[in-house]
Design a protein around this motif. Structure first.
Motif, short mmCIF file in Angstrom:
data_model
loop_
_atom_site.label_atom_id
_atom_site.label_comp_id
_atom_site.label_asym_id
_atom_site.label_seq_id
_atom_site.Cartn_x
_atom_site.Cartn_y
_atom_site.Cartn_z
N CYS A 115 15.58 -7.75 4.59
CA CYS A 115 15.50 -7.65 6.04
C CYS A 115 14.63 -6.45 6.39
O CYS A 115 14.85 -5.34 5.90
CB CYS A 115 16.89 -7.48 6.67
SG CYS A 115 16.86 -7.64 8.47
N SER A 116 13.63 -6.68 7.20
CA SER A 116 12.68 -5.63 7.55
C SER A 116 13.33 -4.54 8.39
O SER A 116 14.38 -4.73 9.00
CB SER A 116 11.50 -6.23 8.33
OG SER A 116 11.95 -6.73 9.58
N GLY A 117 12.70 -3.37 8.42
CA GLY A 117 13.13 -2.30 9.30
C GLY A 117 14.37 -1.56 8.84
O GLY A 117 14.63 -1.40 7.65
N GLY A 143 9.94 0.92 3.50
CA GLY A 143 9.33 1.52 4.69
C GLY A 143 9.56 0.70 5.94
O GLY A 143 9.28 -0.51 5.96
N HIS A 144 10.10 1.32 6.98
CA HIS A 144 10.37 0.62 8.24
C HIS A 144 9.08 0.06 8.82
O HIS A 144 8.98 -1.13 9.11
CB HIS A 144 11.04 1.58 9.23
CG HIS A 144 11.66 0.91 10.40
ND1 HIS A 144 12.94 1.19 10.84
CD2 HIS A 144 11.19 -0.04 11.25
CE1 HIS A 144 13.22 0.45 11.90
NE2 HIS A 144 12.17 -0.31 12.17
N HIS A 145 8.09 0.91 8.96
CA HIS A 145 6.81 0.48 9.51
C HIS A 145 6.13 -0.53 8.60
O HIS A 145 5.64 -1.58 9.05
CB HIS A 145 5.90 1.69 9.72
CG HIS A 145 4.52 1.36 10.17
ND1 HIS A 145 4.20 1.20 11.50
CD2 HIS A 145 3.38 1.14 9.48
CE1 HIS A 145 2.91 0.91 11.61
NE2 HIS A 145 2.39 0.86 10.40
N ALA A 146 6.12 -0.25 7.31
CA ALA A 146 5.41 -1.10 6.36
C ALA A 146 5.96 -2.52 6.33
O ALA A 146 5.20 -3.49 6.19
CB ALA A 146 5.46 -0.50 4.96
N GLY A 165 0.81 -1.22 0.00
CA GLY A 165 0.00 0.00 0.00
C GLY A 165 0.84 1.26 0.00
O GLY A 165 0.36 2.33 0.41
N ARG A 166 2.06 1.18 -0.47
CA ARG A 166 2.94 2.34 -0.57
C ARG A 166 4.01 2.06 -1.60
O ARG A 166 4.38 0.90 -1.84
CB ARG A 166 3.59 2.68 0.78
CG ARG A 166 4.41 1.57 1.37
CD ARG A 166 5.20 2.04 2.57
NE ARG A 166 6.30 2.92 2.15
CZ ARG A 166 6.88 3.81 2.95
NH1 ARG A 166 6.45 3.97 4.18
NH2 ARG A 166 7.86 4.55 2.52
N GLN A 167 4.53 3.12 -2.21
CA GLN A 167 5.52 2.98 -3.27
C GLN A 167 6.92 2.91 -2.64
O GLN A 167 7.33 3.82 -1.92
CB GLN A 167 5.45 4.17 -4.23
CG GLN A 167 6.25 4.00 -5.51
CD GLN A 167 5.62 2.99 -6.46
OE1 GLN A 167 4.43 2.73 -6.39
NE2 GLN A 167 6.43 2.42 -7.34
N SER A 227 14.91 -3.59 2.11
CA SER A 227 14.81 -3.33 3.54
C SER A 227 13.77 -2.25 3.77
O SER A 227 13.12 -1.79 2.84
CB SER A 227 16.17 -2.91 4.13
OG SER A 227 16.46 -1.56 3.80
N GLY A 228 13.64 -1.84 5.02
CA GLY A 228 12.68 -0.78 5.30
C GLY A 228 13.23 0.59 5.02
O GLY A 228 12.50 1.49 4.62
N GLU A 229 14.53 0.77 5.24
CA GLU A 229 15.15 2.09 5.14
C GLU A 229 16.36 2.06 4.22
O GLU A 229 16.86 1.00 3.84
CB GLU A 229 15.58 2.58 6.52
CG GLU A 229 14.43 2.73 7.52
CD GLU A 229 14.93 3.24 8.87
OE1 GLU A 229 16.10 3.66 8.95
OE2 GLU A 229 14.14 3.20 9.83
N ILE A 230 16.85 3.25 3.89
CA ILE A 230 18.07 3.40 3.10
C ILE A 230 18.82 4.64 3.60
O ILE A 230 18.20 5.60 4.05
CB ILE A 230 17.75 3.52 1.59
CG1 ILE A 230 19.03 3.45 0.75
CG2 ILE A 230 16.95 4.78 1.29
CD1 ILE A 230 18.77 3.27 -0.73
#
Length: 248
Positions: A172-174, A215-218, A153-155, A193-196
């Protein structure tokens, strides 16, 4: 269900003793002894606490709880308000961080593989948190991005040519951008991953390995929800997942 029974079961399921973590795992704030209704969410924000109060929950299960290593330990301001809500309402706060990333069935990374249809082949990174595997078939990066955007639900933020071929993937999440070099060494075509971070963009461009920051949360919504669903199915516990919107 008794609080001790619930926490004991979760400790046996998620095995926090296997991990060197940055926060205490398990019961972080003690509330009432009987748990009839549980609210699950990613982070123990005030918004999630308020949602738990609104539905008369006895316990909150989260991935991001409190008491992180290196934090100021004084109970003032926002910390006082959050803890005050829990203590005044006698709501238990239960949190699992790395154990909820790593679990082979209910963990965030296992759930991402299930969500995207990836085939896991192994693990890497700190305490084997990150996963690697392959897609069912080779596809352009743009197809992977499109499917991920629809599912989450997000790009996702994309570093790479949308026409480049993707077959081998690591994830890896987050906030797991620090594992990117290890992923490159595995010979993958894509890391998710969630972030960069700023320097990670250059590493992706120069290595030719695509990077998706989804996205970290996503990327961390699915583990805690899977555990809550499991508790509901196993014990008949009233479990409700509350997704507090977070664009990060």
């Amino acid at each position: 269900m008794k609080r001790e029974e619930l926490v004991g079961y979760l400790d046996r399921l998620l095995e926090p003793g296997k991990f060197r973590d940055y926060c205490p795992n398990g019961l972080q704030v003690e509330g009432r002894s009987e748990v009839r209704r549980l609210v699950a969410g990613v982070t123990a924000s005030q918004a999630l606490l308020d949602a738990a109060v609104a539905c008369d929950a006895d316990a909150i299960l989260v991935h991001h709880g409190y008491f992180w290593r290196g934090e100021d330990g004084r109970i003032t301001g926002i910390r006082r308000q959050r803890l005050g809500t829990l203590l005044q309402r006698e709501i238990n706060l239960i949190a699992y961080h790395l154990p909820l990333d790593a679990h082979p069935e209910f963990g965030n990374n296992a759930q991402l593989a299930k969500l995207f249809g990836w085939q896991p082949e192994g693990r890497f990174g700190e305490q084997d948190i990150a996963w690697h595997g392959c897609l069912s078939e080779e596809v352009p990066l743009g197809v992977v991005v499109e499917g991920m955007a629809a599912a989450l639900g997000r790009q996702p933020l994309t570093i790479g040519d949308e026409m480049q071929s993707i077959r081998r993937v690591a994830w890896c999440s987050g906030g797991a951008q620090g594992y990117f070099e290890q992923a490159i060494a595995l010979g993958v075509d894509l890391y998710v991953s969630g972030e960069i971070s700023e320097q990670t963009v250059h590493l992706a461009r120069e290595s030719g390995v695509a990077y998706l920051a989804a996205g970290h949360h996503a990327t961390e919504r699915y583990g805690v929800k899977a555990v809550a669903d499991h508790l509901a199915a196993t014990f008949g516990l009233d479990c409700r997942f509350v997704d507090i919107d977070n664009p990060v």
